[in-house]
Design an enzyme around this catalytic site. Structure first.
Site, PDB file in Angstrom:
ATOM      1  N   LYS A  13       0.817  -1.223   0.000  1.00 15.88           N
ATOM      2  CA  LYS A  13       0.000   0.000   0.000  1.00 15.88           C
ATOM      3  C   LYS A  13       0.847   1.267   0.000  1.00 15.88           C
ATOM      4  O   LYS A  13       0.601   2.174  -0.771  1.00 15.88           O
ATOM      5  CB  LYS A  13      -0.893   0.051   1.248  1.00 15.88           C
ATOM      6  CG  LYS A  13      -2.013  -0.947   1.267  1.00 15.88           C
ATOM      7  CD  LYS A  13      -2.901  -0.702   2.487  1.00 15.88           C
ATOM      8  CE  LYS A  13      -2.101  -0.679   3.771  1.00 15.88           C
ATOM      9  NZ  LYS A  13      -1.915  -1.894   4.501  1.00 15.88           N
ATOM     10  N   ARG A  88      -9.647   1.529   9.435  1.00 21.21           N
ATOM     11  CA  ARG A  88      -9.287   0.125   9.606  1.00 21.21           C
ATOM     12  C   ARG A  88     -10.345  -0.629  10.392  1.00 21.21           C
ATOM     13  O   ARG A  88     -10.235  -1.839  10.546  1.00 21.21           O
ATOM     14  CB  ARG A  88      -7.989   0.044  10.401  1.00 21.21           C
ATOM     15  CG  ARG A  88      -6.736  -0.138   9.574  1.00 21.21           C
ATOM     16  CD  ARG A  88      -5.561  -0.190  10.543  1.00 21.21           C
ATOM     17  NE  ARG A  88      -4.437  -0.913  10.040  1.00 21.21           N
ATOM     18  CZ  ARG A  88      -3.403  -0.360   9.401  1.00 21.21           C
ATOM     19  NH1 ARG A  88      -3.395   0.923   9.131  1.00 21.21           N
ATOM     20  NH2 ARG A  88      -2.393  -1.096   9.011  1.00 21.21           N
ATOM     21  N   ARG A 127      11.003  -7.349   4.363  1.00 24.52           N
ATOM     22  CA  ARG A 127      11.007  -5.936   4.717  1.00 24.52           C
ATOM     23  C   ARG A 127      11.622  -5.735   6.106  1.00 24.52           C
ATOM     24  O   ARG A 127      12.296  -4.749   6.361  1.00 24.52           O
ATOM     25  CB  ARG A 127       9.566  -5.397   4.707  1.00 24.52           C
ATOM     26  CG  ARG A 127       9.498  -3.909   5.020  1.00 24.52           C
ATOM     27  CD  ARG A 127       8.119  -3.338   4.774  1.00 24.52           C
ATOM     28  NE  ARG A 127       7.196  -3.637   5.852  1.00 24.52           N
ATOM     29  CZ  ARG A 127       5.896  -3.332   5.818  1.00 24.52           C
ATOM     30  NH1 ARG A 127       5.377  -2.779   4.751  1.00 24.52           N
ATOM     31  NH2 ARG A 127       5.115  -3.619   6.830  1.00 24.52           N
ATOM     32  N   ARG A 133      11.703  -2.639  10.809  1.00 23.60           N
ATOM     33  CA  ARG A 133      10.527  -2.180  11.552  1.00 23.60           C
ATOM     34  C   ARG A 133      10.264  -3.113  12.729  1.00 23.60           C
ATOM     35  O   ARG A 133      10.282  -4.326  12.584  1.00 23.60           O
ATOM     36  CB  ARG A 133       9.300  -2.184  10.630  1.00 23.60           C
ATOM     37  CG  ARG A 133       9.013  -0.820  10.049  1.00 23.60           C
ATOM     38  CD  ARG A 133       7.895  -0.861   9.051  1.00 23.60           C
ATOM     39  NE  ARG A 133       6.631  -1.345   9.624  1.00 23.60           N
ATOM     40  CZ  ARG A 133       5.463  -1.204   9.019  1.00 23.60           C
ATOM     41  NH1 ARG A 133       5.390  -0.599   7.852  1.00 23.60           N
ATOM     42  NH2 ARG A 133       4.373  -1.677   9.564  1.00 23.60           N
ATOM     43  N   ARG A 144      -0.796  -9.254  13.105  1.00 23.11           N
ATOM     44  CA  ARG A 144      -1.319  -8.167  12.271  1.00 23.11           C
ATOM     45  C   ARG A 144      -2.236  -8.701  11.176  1.00 23.11           C
ATOM     46  O   ARG A 144      -3.241  -8.082  10.840  1.00 23.11           O
ATOM     47  CB  ARG A 144      -0.168  -7.368  11.653  1.00 23.11           C
ATOM     48  CG  ARG A 144       0.422  -6.370  12.648  1.00 23.11           C
ATOM     49  CD  ARG A 144       1.820  -5.952  12.277  1.00 23.11           C
ATOM     50  NE  ARG A 144       1.897  -5.305  10.990  1.00 23.11           N
ATOM     51  CZ  ARG A 144       2.984  -5.347  10.197  1.00 23.11           C
ATOM     52  NH1 ARG A 144       4.044  -6.026  10.560  1.00 23.11           N
ATOM     53  NH2 ARG A 144       2.965  -4.724   9.055  1.00 23.11           N
TER      54      ARG A 144
HETATM   55  P1  ADP Z   1       0.820  -2.255   7.634  1.00 25.69           P
HETATM   56  O1  ADP Z   1       2.004  -2.296   6.748  1.00 25.69           O
HETATM   57  O2  ADP Z   1       0.786  -3.372   8.611  1.00 25.69           O
HETATM   58  O3  ADP Z   1      -0.468  -2.061   6.921  1.00 25.69           O
HETATM   59  P2  ADP Z   1       0.868   0.492   8.682  1.00 25.69           P
HETATM   60  O4  ADP Z   1       2.185   1.096   8.422  1.00 25.69           O
HETATM   61  O5  ADP Z   1      -0.282   0.974   7.891  1.00 25.69           O
HETATM   62  O6  ADP Z   1       1.034  -1.079   8.634  1.00 25.69           O
HETATM   63  O7  ADP Z   1       0.506   0.664  10.247  1.00 25.69           O
HETATM   64  C1  ADP Z   1       1.375   0.194  11.268  1.00 25.69           C
HETATM   65  C2  ADP Z   1       0.660   0.125  12.599  1.00 25.69           C
HETATM   66  O8  ADP Z   1       0.141   1.424  12.945  1.00 25.69           O
HETATM   67  C3  ADP Z   1      -0.574  -0.783  12.648  1.00 25.69           C
HETATM   68  O9  ADP Z   1      -0.248  -2.141  12.852  1.00 25.69           O
HETATM   69  C4  ADP Z   1      -1.345  -0.167  13.820  1.00 25.69           C
HETATM   70  O10 ADP Z   1      -0.808  -0.539  15.063  1.00 25.69           O
HETATM   71  C5  ADP Z   1      -1.106   1.314  13.640  1.00 25.69           C
HETATM   72  N1  ADP Z   1      -2.195   1.923  12.818  1.00 25.69           N
HETATM   73  C6  ADP Z   1      -2.063   2.457  11.575  1.00 25.69           C
HETATM   74  N2  ADP Z   1      -3.252   2.924  11.137  1.00 25.69           N
HETATM   75  C7  ADP Z   1      -4.160   2.662  12.119  1.00 25.69           C
HETATM   76  C8  ADP Z   1      -5.556   2.858  12.263  1.00 25.69           C
HETATM   77  N3  ADP Z   1      -6.287   3.419  11.277  1.00 25.69           N
HETATM   78  N4  ADP Z   1      -6.147   2.460  13.397  1.00 25.69           N
HETATM   79  C9  ADP Z   1      -5.445   1.900  14.383  1.00 25.69           C
HETATM   80  N5  ADP Z   1      -4.136   1.647  14.316  1.00 25.69           N
HETATM   81  C10 ADP Z   1      -3.481   2.020  13.197  1.00 25.69           C
END
Ligand code: ADP
Length: 191
Positions: A13, A88, A127, A133, A144
């Site tokens: 994404k 989400r 990654r 990360r 996740r």
């Molecule tokens: P991924 O690559 O897992 O999609 P992101 O970089 O989008 O991860 O997000 C990393 C973390 O940030 C998530 O696992 C969550 O803990 C937090 N996070 C991001 N966006 C949200 C959201 N809309 N609501 C709650 N937590 C969020």
């Protein structure tokens, strides 16, 4: 253009969001990136968010919703935005509906990247090596993916019922996927 990009962790994404947002001349707003920046700077928001992120859990809505509300009200987002990583949960969908409604706006499309589950774990582990990360360890990755399936996957049907979903195959090379995304979005915006 106001739209969302959705897909499971590891669907690519973030990478695609940047290119797509640039193409449409709107900012890409990634809640994950905003949280990570706050963690790196040690802000109170970052300290709060880190506890959840490191465990693969979602940050509470009380924190996330206000952060998004402020961000999309900023000057660079008045004509549009691409949200990556929000909403989400169903509660966040309702919250975003409210924010848009208050501003007299609506969503134009929800881009959904589809990927193969096995490939995802592999991508995320890779990654982890490259970016380091904290939430890319195998246990946290599995958590996740579980949380995504439980909390976020159902949002695709919600937006599909509204006729907003543009689904794109997210497997393959970055450029290949990008080509599919532009073709699908261009076809939609010409409608
Ligand atoms: P991924 O690559 O897992 O999609 P992101 O970089 O989008 O991860 O997000 C990393 C973390 O940030 C998530 O696992 C969550 O803990 C937090 N996070 C991001 N966006 C949200 C959201 N809309 N609501 C709650 N937590 C969020």
């Amino acid at each position: 253009m106001r739209f969302l990009i959705m897909g499971p962790p590891g669907a690519g994404k973030g990478t695609q969001a940047t290119a797509v947002a640039e193409h449409f001349g709107v900012p890409a707003i990634s809640t994950g990136d905003i949280f990570r920046a706050n963690v790196a700077q040690g802000t109170p928001l970052g300290i709060e968010a880190k506890r959840y992120m490191d465990a693969g859990e979602y940050v509470p809505d009380s924190v996330t919703n206000n952060m998004v509300r402020d961000r999309i009200a900023a000057g660079d987002a008045t004509d549009g935005f691409l949200l990556d990583g929000y909403p989400r949960t169903l509660a966040q969908v309702a919250e975003l509906d409210g924010m848009l409604n208050d501003a007299g706006h609506e969503l134009d499309a929800v881009l959904v990247l589809t990927v193969d589950r096995e490939a995802i774990v592999e991508r995320l582990l890779k990654r982890a090596e490259v970016e380091g990360r904290a939430d890319d360890t195998e246990d946290v990755i599995r958590r996740r993916l579980e949380v995504y399936a439980e909390e976020t996957e159902p949002l695709v049907s919600v937006y599909d019922e509204r006729g907003l979903v543009v689904a794109v195959d997210g497997m393959g090379e970055i450029d290949e996927v990008q080509g599919r995304i532009f073709a699908a979005l261009d076809a939609r915006t010409e409608d």
